[in-house]
Scaffold this motif. Structure first.
Motif, PDB file in Angstrom:
ATOM      1  N   ALA A  23      30.270  91.508 109.520  1.00 40.41           N
ATOM      2  CA  ALA A  23      30.322  90.916 110.854  1.00 40.41           C
ATOM      3  C   ALA A  23      28.922  90.841 111.456  1.00 40.41           C
ATOM      4  O   ALA A  23      28.060  91.658 111.144  1.00 40.41           O
ATOM      5  N   SER A  24      28.758  89.873 112.325  1.00 33.97           N
ATOM      6  CA  SER A  24      27.448  89.696 112.956  1.00 33.97           C
ATOM      7  C   SER A  24      27.160  90.767 113.992  1.00 33.97           C
ATOM      8  O   SER A  24      26.004  90.968 114.350  1.00 33.97           O
ATOM      9  N   GLY A  25      28.194  91.421 114.478  1.00 34.54           N
ATOM     10  CA  GLY A  25      27.989  92.484 115.443  1.00 34.54           C
ATOM     11  C   GLY A  25      28.874  93.671 115.121  1.00 34.54           C
ATOM     12  O   GLY A  25      29.379  93.783 114.006  1.00 34.54           O
ATOM     13  N   SER A  26      29.102  94.517 116.086  1.00 36.53           N
ATOM     14  CA  SER A  26      29.862  95.740 115.845  1.00 36.53           C
ATOM     15  C   SER A  26      31.337  95.567 116.171  1.00 36.53           C
ATOM     16  O   SER A  26      32.005  96.523 116.522  1.00 36.53           O
ATOM     17  N   ILE A  27      31.825  94.347 116.015  1.00 33.57           N
ATOM     18  CA  ILE A  27      33.211  94.075 116.376  1.00 33.57           C
ATOM     19  C   ILE A  27      34.194  94.901 115.576  1.00 33.57           C
ATOM     20  O   ILE A  27      35.261  95.270 116.048  1.00 33.57           O
ATOM     21  N   PHE A  28      33.851  95.222 114.341  1.00 31.20           N
ATOM     22  CA  PHE A  28      34.775  95.962 113.499  1.00 31.20           C
ATOM     23  C   PHE A  28      35.027  97.369 114.022  1.00 31.20           C
ATOM     24  O   PHE A  28      36.032  97.988 113.679  1.00 31.20           O
ATOM     25  N   SER A  29      34.129  97.886 114.810  1.00 35.17           N
ATOM     26  CA  SER A  29      34.293  99.248 115.317  1.00 35.17           C
ATOM     27  C   SER A  29      35.514  99.373 116.212  1.00 35.17           C
ATOM     28  O   SER A  29      36.088 100.453 116.348  1.00 35.17           O
ATOM     29  N   HIS A  30      35.899  98.274 116.818  1.00 38.98           N
ATOM     30  CA  HIS A  30      36.964  98.318 117.815  1.00 38.98           C
ATOM     31  C   HIS A  30      38.191  97.507 117.434  1.00 38.98           C
ATOM     32  O   HIS A  30      39.156  97.450 118.199  1.00 38.98           O
ATOM     33  N   ASN A  31      38.144  96.871 116.278  1.00 40.01           N
ATOM     34  CA  ASN A  31      39.236  95.969 115.919  1.00 40.01           C
ATOM     35  C   ASN A  31      39.663  96.131 114.475  1.00 40.01           C
ATOM     36  O   ASN A  31      38.872  96.562 113.637  1.00 40.01           O
ATOM     37  N   GLY A  32      40.892  95.760 114.227  1.00 32.33           N
ATOM     38  CA  GLY A  32      41.355  95.726 112.853  1.00 32.33           C
ATOM     39  C   GLY A  32      40.777  94.535 112.112  1.00 32.33           C
ATOM     40  O   GLY A  32      40.230  93.599 112.715  1.00 32.33           O
ATOM     41  N   VAL A  33      40.886  94.574 110.809  1.00 35.29           N
ATOM     42  CA  VAL A  33      40.411  93.499 109.950  1.00 35.29           C
ATOM     43  C   VAL A  33      41.461  93.266 108.872  1.00 35.29           C
ATOM     44  O   VAL A  33      42.073  94.217 108.375  1.00 35.29           O
ATOM     45  N   GLU A  34      41.652  92.015 108.551  1.00 35.15           N
ATOM     46  CA  GLU A  34      42.615  91.665 107.511  1.00 35.15           C
ATOM     47  C   GLU A  34      41.949  90.783 106.471  1.00 35.15           C
ATOM     48  O   GLU A  34      41.022  90.035 106.769  1.00 35.15           O
ATOM     49  N   TRP A  35      42.490  90.865 105.273  1.00 37.32           N
ATOM     50  CA  TRP A  35      42.129  89.935 104.209  1.00 37.32           C
ATOM     51  C   TRP A  35      43.340  89.045 103.916  1.00 37.32           C
ATOM     52  O   TRP A  35      44.478  89.524 103.856  1.00 37.32           O
ATOM     53  N   TYR A  36      43.052  87.774 103.731  1.00 29.81           N
ATOM     54  CA  TYR A  36      44.043  86.783 103.327  1.00 29.81           C
ATOM     55  C   TYR A  36      43.526  86.090 102.080  1.00 29.81           C
ATOM     56  O   TYR A  36      42.346  86.186 101.730  1.00 29.81           O
ATOM     57  N   ARG A  37      44.400  85.371 101.428  1.00 28.24           N
ATOM     58  CA  ARG A  37      43.986  84.543 100.307  1.00 28.24           C
ATOM     59  C   ARG A  37      44.809  83.268 100.263  1.00 28.24           C
ATOM     60  O   ARG A  37      45.934  83.220 100.749  1.00 28.24           O
ATOM     61  N   GLN A  38      44.185  82.262  99.684  1.00 31.10           N
ATOM     62  CA  GLN A  38      44.869  80.975  99.525  1.00 31.10           C
ATOM     63  C   GLN A  38      44.615  80.457  98.127  1.00 31.10           C
ATOM     64  O   GLN A  38      43.466  80.148  97.776  1.00 31.10           O
ATOM     65  N   ALA A  39      45.677  80.404  97.360  1.00 28.18           N
ATOM     66  CA  ALA A  39      45.602  79.866  96.006  1.00 28.18           C
ATOM     67  C   ALA A  39      45.734  78.348  96.059  1.00 28.18           C
ATOM     68  O   ALA A  39      46.292  77.794  97.011  1.00 28.18           O
ATOM     69  N   PRO A  40      45.231  77.672  95.033  1.00 25.65           N
ATOM     70  CA  PRO A  40      45.337  76.200  95.017  1.00 25.65           C
ATOM     71  C   PRO A  40      46.769  75.729  95.186  1.00 25.65           C
ATOM     72  O   PRO A  40      47.670  76.198  94.483  1.00 25.65           O
ATOM     73  N   GLY A  41      46.981  74.849  96.133  1.00 33.37           N
ATOM     74  CA  GLY A  41      48.298  74.283  96.347  1.00 33.37           C
ATOM     75  C   GLY A  41      49.279  75.179  97.059  1.00 33.37           C
ATOM     76  O   GLY A  41      50.470  74.836  97.183  1.00 33.37           O
ATOM     77  N   LYS A  42      48.817  76.327  97.528  1.00 28.80           N
ATOM     78  CA  LYS A  42      49.714  77.273  98.187  1.00 28.80           C
ATOM     79  C   LYS A  42      49.231  77.578  99.597  1.00 28.80           C
ATOM     80  O   LYS A  42      48.088  77.313  99.952  1.00 28.80           O
TER      81      LYS A  42
END
Length: 114
Positions: A23-42
């Motif tokens: 992150a460009s700043g310290s936003i992660f200190s106060h917030n959750g973070v998620e990972w997503y993914r997108q497969a071709p055609g999905k």
């Protein structure tokens, strides 16, 4: 707020990769973070999440193989991926949120060959 996802690449089935979301700043200190993914055609799908307090959750498809962690001192969230399978091939995105807005990284491509 800007998020930079990196660490993707080409790996053989059974291999491992570590993705980073900076992150460009310290936003992660106060917030959750998620990972997503997108497969071709999905559609884009949720993969894993970590709260500001460090609690984690995983999609059933990656549970036991992927691990999400955070280093607030580096404004970075990681996604450790192991035992990779061809169906893990996708563009992986990180996301956080603040003040009612969602912020997405640009995505990093993971390709798993059989």
């Amino acid at each position: 707020v800007q998020l930079q996802a990196c660490g993707g690449g080409l790996v053989q089935a059974g291999g491992s990769l570590r993705l980073s979301c900076v992150a460009s700043g310290s936003i992660f200190s106060h917030n959750g973070v998620e990972w997503y993914r997108q497969a071709p055609g999905k559609q884009r799908e949720w993969v894993a999440g970590i709260t500001s307090g460090g609690n984690t959750a995983y999609a059933d498809s990656v549970k036991g193989r992927f691990s999400i962690s955070r280093d607030n001192s580096k404004n970075t969230v990681y996604l450790e991926m192991s035992s990779l399978r061809p169906d893990d091939t996708a563009v992986y995105y990180c996301k956080t949120w603040a003040t009612g807005n969602d912020y997405w990284g640009q995505g990093t491509l993971v390709t798993v060959s059989s």
